[in-house]
Design a protein around this motif. Structure first.
Motif, short mmCIF file in Angstrom:
data_model
loop_
_atom_site.label_atom_id
_atom_site.label_comp_id
_atom_site.label_asym_id
_atom_site.label_seq_id
_atom_site.Cartn_x
_atom_site.Cartn_y
_atom_site.Cartn_z
N THR A 492 2.20 -7.14 11.88
CA THR A 492 1.54 -5.97 11.30
C THR A 492 0.40 -5.44 12.16
O THR A 492 -0.39 -4.61 11.70
N GLU A 493 0.32 -5.90 13.38
CA GLU A 493 -0.82 -5.50 14.21
C GLU A 493 -0.84 -3.99 14.44
O GLU A 493 -1.91 -3.37 14.42
N ASN A 494 0.31 -3.40 14.67
CA ASN A 494 0.37 -1.97 14.96
C ASN A 494 1.13 -1.18 13.89
O ASN A 494 1.51 -0.03 14.12
N ARG A 495 1.36 -1.81 12.73
CA ARG A 495 2.06 -1.13 11.65
C ARG A 495 1.30 -1.34 10.35
O ARG A 495 0.54 -2.30 10.22
N LYS A 496 1.53 -0.45 9.37
CA LYS A 496 0.80 -0.52 8.12
C LYS A 496 1.75 -0.43 6.94
O LYS A 496 2.78 0.24 7.00
N ILE A 497 1.37 -1.08 5.86
CA ILE A 497 2.03 -0.85 4.58
C ILE A 497 1.39 0.40 3.98
O ILE A 497 0.17 0.47 3.86
N THR A 498 2.20 1.35 3.61
CA THR A 498 1.67 2.57 3.03
C THR A 498 2.19 2.72 1.60
O THR A 498 3.24 2.18 1.25
N PHE A 499 1.44 3.47 0.80
CA PHE A 499 1.80 3.74 -0.59
C PHE A 499 1.88 5.24 -0.82
O PHE A 499 1.24 6.04 -0.12
N ASP A 500 2.68 5.58 -1.81
CA ASP A 500 2.69 6.99 -2.21
C ASP A 500 1.32 7.38 -2.73
O ASP A 500 0.61 6.56 -3.31
N PRO A 501 0.93 8.66 -2.56
CA PRO A 501 -0.43 9.09 -2.96
C PRO A 501 -0.75 8.75 -4.41
O PRO A 501 0.06 8.96 -5.32
N SER A 502 -1.93 8.19 -4.61
CA SER A 502 -2.48 7.87 -5.94
C SER A 502 -1.54 7.01 -6.77
O SER A 502 -1.51 7.11 -7.99
N SER A 503 -0.77 6.14 -6.12
CA SER A 503 0.15 5.27 -6.87
C SER A 503 0.25 3.91 -6.20
O SER A 503 -0.29 3.70 -5.11
N ALA A 504 0.95 3.01 -6.87
CA ALA A 504 1.18 1.67 -6.31
C ALA A 504 2.60 1.52 -5.79
O ALA A 504 3.07 0.40 -5.58
N ASP A 505 3.30 2.63 -5.56
CA ASP A 505 4.66 2.59 -5.02
C ASP A 505 4.61 2.51 -3.50
O ASP A 505 4.01 3.38 -2.84
N ILE A 506 5.24 1.47 -2.95
CA ILE A 506 5.28 1.32 -1.50
C ILE A 506 6.16 2.43 -0.93
O ILE A 506 7.28 2.65 -1.39
N SER A 507 5.66 3.11 0.08
CA SER A 507 6.40 4.23 0.65
C SER A 507 7.63 3.74 1.40
O SER A 507 7.71 2.59 1.83
#
Length: 636
Positions: A492-507
């Motif tokens: 995960t050094e150069n990558r990120k876990i992202t979420f949908d805006p204002s939610s807990a859903d993983i993008s």
């Protein structure tokens, strides 16, 4: 005269009375002293030093404080043995009884195909409902018999650590008995195979609470070996086993003693197995090894009841005949001996034909050398593809005439032998096959030897020089908990876990990151890991905390859906606390929106320390602050 005579009588009587009184007093004093001494010595001899002995005429008085009523009674009885019991005066008291000690809390857990049974005593403060729920989940639909009793005494400090560890172990052991108390966990279990036994032992030894003593005894059925094979040789490199199988501990002792006498210095990896053709296997193998030692070298192969002895090149005919004759007469009746005295090969200017197969650490396979025809060449390539999967196969073979009989079989046997290695090489020649390389399988050498014997016959000459490398072992080479966290950091050094805006859903774009983390955690086994969620400082603090909790739980759920065992994981949201960057800048807020993985260290052993691998969350975390515009422009 009469008065004078009367006075004399009175004086005599008085003197006699005084003398009698004095004598009686002296006698009583002597009896009293001797009684006191006798009683005192008896009490001391019997360990009742706490009692004191006094004399009062003919009476013996006992004083002091006895530890228990039973001890008091025994002290009085001991005194009564030395003097008349009626003369013993009991002035003893008994010490106040100590408070009743708390019972030992313990659980016996039995799990088998019929379900799970629990019996024992647990503290009243324990969460019995939670325990029942976890056991029911582990039983997976099978009956649960709960015979636990409860006692209202203080819970030992390490009780919960011991119980939690035992339940994690129970999940991995479908046929087991686990004994638990506050200080020790004893695990007895049965596995399906020796490989599974090693995996479970490695898994159970990891992440054990430091405050708990662990005893593990996992049984495994013996493997069935056919043909039942042992191969021993002495060459320029010394004495060694290419394969070693025995049926009993007694046979193992016989074989190792003979090998040691023949010059074996390294540890022999002999397998206790089923499939022996005779109860005299150990004797036959020991005699065969002795014959190789008498020849000063060579090879002996015992496959089931067939013994093949090959003398070293240059052995004299007389010596060969003597050794073979002695062995043939000494072998148990069930075993048949064949022997060979090699002749020196004739030199040829062209050299012997040769086929070479190599496997690199990266999985690259190269096949080079002579092949009799195009059909064999195609078969060899397809066979290599089947054995090495998606490895890259490079063909450098060439067709040649005049190859020895059985050359195709030797080539295919060499390719199959190479597939047992992690990296190495196989050289196939008309009179010998050499297998050298590294492996993560401790039994690889024996497996290769049995393979070559099965394909080429007992008289086949081959050399197996395989090195076991623990790092290549998929079980012993499991990463440590700290290494697992470090590997997540690398991924995960150069990558990120992202979420949908204002939610807990993983993008959708972050699913690949979660996939990689899941693959790491599957290799790491049973770990206690905390998945922590953090936000930036925008918005209300309560909302930030709630959103961070939801996102941490979303990551945990995503890992579980990828078949990661998350029973020992915790998901905690910390909201906007512990920022790692300045919340006044967009870059700082983005850095603060993150998920962290850390190891959970029991409080009883140390403060929690963690090697944190930050996985920053791309999307904003909360509703707009009260001072911010409420329009939804696709960002928080």
């Amino acid at each position: 005269m009469r008065l004078s005579a009367l006075m004399i009588r009175l004086v005599v009587f008085a003197v006699a009375a005084f003398g009698a009184f004095t004598a009686a007093r002296s006698a009583v004093a002597i009896v009293e002293e001797r009684s006191v001494i006798a009683v005192r010595e008896t009490l001391v001899d019997k360990g009742y030093e706490w009692a004191s002995v006094l004399g009062d005429g003919l009476q013996v008085i006992l004083e002091g404080t006895a530890p228990t009523e039973a001890v008091r009674f025994r002290a009085i009885s001991a005194a009564g043995e030395m003097v008349d019991a009626s003369r013993v005066i009991d002035n003893l008291s008994v010490a106040d009884s100590e408070e009743i000690k708390a019972p030992e809390f313990a659980i016996e857990i039995l799990r088998n195909d019929a379900g799970v049974s629990l019996i024992g005593l647990i503290p009243a403060s324990a969460d019995r409902d939670d325990l029942a729920e976890r056991i029911t989940d582990i039983a997976d639909g099978k009956p649960v018999t709960d015979l636990l009793e409860v006692a209202d005494y203080p819970e030992p400090e390490t009780w919960r650590d011991a119980v939690n560890y035992s339940l994690r172990a129970l999940e991995e052991l479908p046929r087991s008995k686990i004994s638990v108390n506050a200080e020790r966990v004893v695990i007895n279990a049965i596995s399906d195979s020796p490989e599974e036994k090693r995996r479970l032992e490695t898994l159970l030894a990891r992440n054990t609470p430091d405050s708990i003593r662990l005893a593990v005894n996992i049984g495994a059925p013996r493997p069935v070996i056919s043909p039942f094979t042992t191969r021993f040789r002495i060459d320029a490199d010394g004495a060694q086993f290419d394969a070693c199988a025995v049926d009993t501990e007694e046979a193992l002792s016989q074989v190792l003693s003979a090998a040691s006498a023949a010059g074996l210095t390294e540890r022999a990896n002999c397998t206790l197995a089923l499939g022996t053709p005779s109860q005299t296997w150990g004797e036959a193998v020991a005699l065969s090894i002795g014959a190789v030692a008498d020849l000063g070298g060579g090879t002996v192969t015992i496959a089931d009841t067939d013994v093949t002895l090959i003398a070293p090149l240059g052995t004299g005919q007389g010596t060969f005949d003597d050794v073979v004759g002695e062995l043939e007469n000494a072998l148990p009746p069930a075993f048949a001996l064949s022997s060979e005295l090699p002749e020196r090969p004739e030199t040829s200017s062209g050299g012997p034909p040769q086929f070479t197969a190599t496997l690199s650490p990266e999985g690259e396979v190269q096949l080079r050398g002579r092949i009799p025809d195009a059909v064999t060449n195609t078969v060899a390539e397809n066979f290599a593809n089947a054995k090495f999967g998606q490895a890259s196969i490079t063909m450098g073979t060439r067709l040649a005439n005049g190859l020895p009989s059985g050359w195709s079989v030797r080539v295919l046997a060499g390719i199959e032998a190479l597939s047992k290695l992690s990296n190495g090489a196989v050289i196939v020649q008309p009179d010998n096959i050499q297998v050298r390389g590294n492996t993560g399988n401790q039994d690889a050498s024996a497996e290769i030897s049995r393979l070559l014997i099965d394909k080429l016959g007992q008289g086949a000459a081959f050399e197996v020089d395989v090195t076991y490398v623990e790092q290549l072992d998929p079980i012993a080479g499991l990463p440590t908990p700290e290494e697992c966290i470090e590997q997540i950091g690398v991924v995960t050094e150069n990558r990120k876990i992202t979420f949908d805006p204002s939610s807990a859903d993983i993008s959708a774009s972050a699913q690949a990151v979660v996939d990689d983390i899941a693959e790491i955690l599957k290799r790491c086994g049973d770990l206690r890991i905390r998945v922590a969620g953090y936000t930036d400082s925008q918005g209300r603090e309560v909302m930030n905390q709630a959103l961070s909790q939801q996102r941490a739980e979303a990551v945990l759920t995503a890992l579980q859906s990828r078949r990661v065992p998350v029973g020992t994981f915790d998901a905690i949201g910390y909201g906007e606390s512990d920022p790692i960057a300045d919340n006044e800048t967009e870059a700082g807020r983005e850095a603060n929106r993150r998920i962290e993985f850390s190891l959970i260290i029991p409080e009883s052993t140390a403060e929690e320390t963690s090697v944190l691998d930050e996985i920053a969350a791309e999307a904003p975390d909360e509703e707009p602050s009260e001072d911010a515009p409420a329009a939804d422009d696709g960002s928080d």
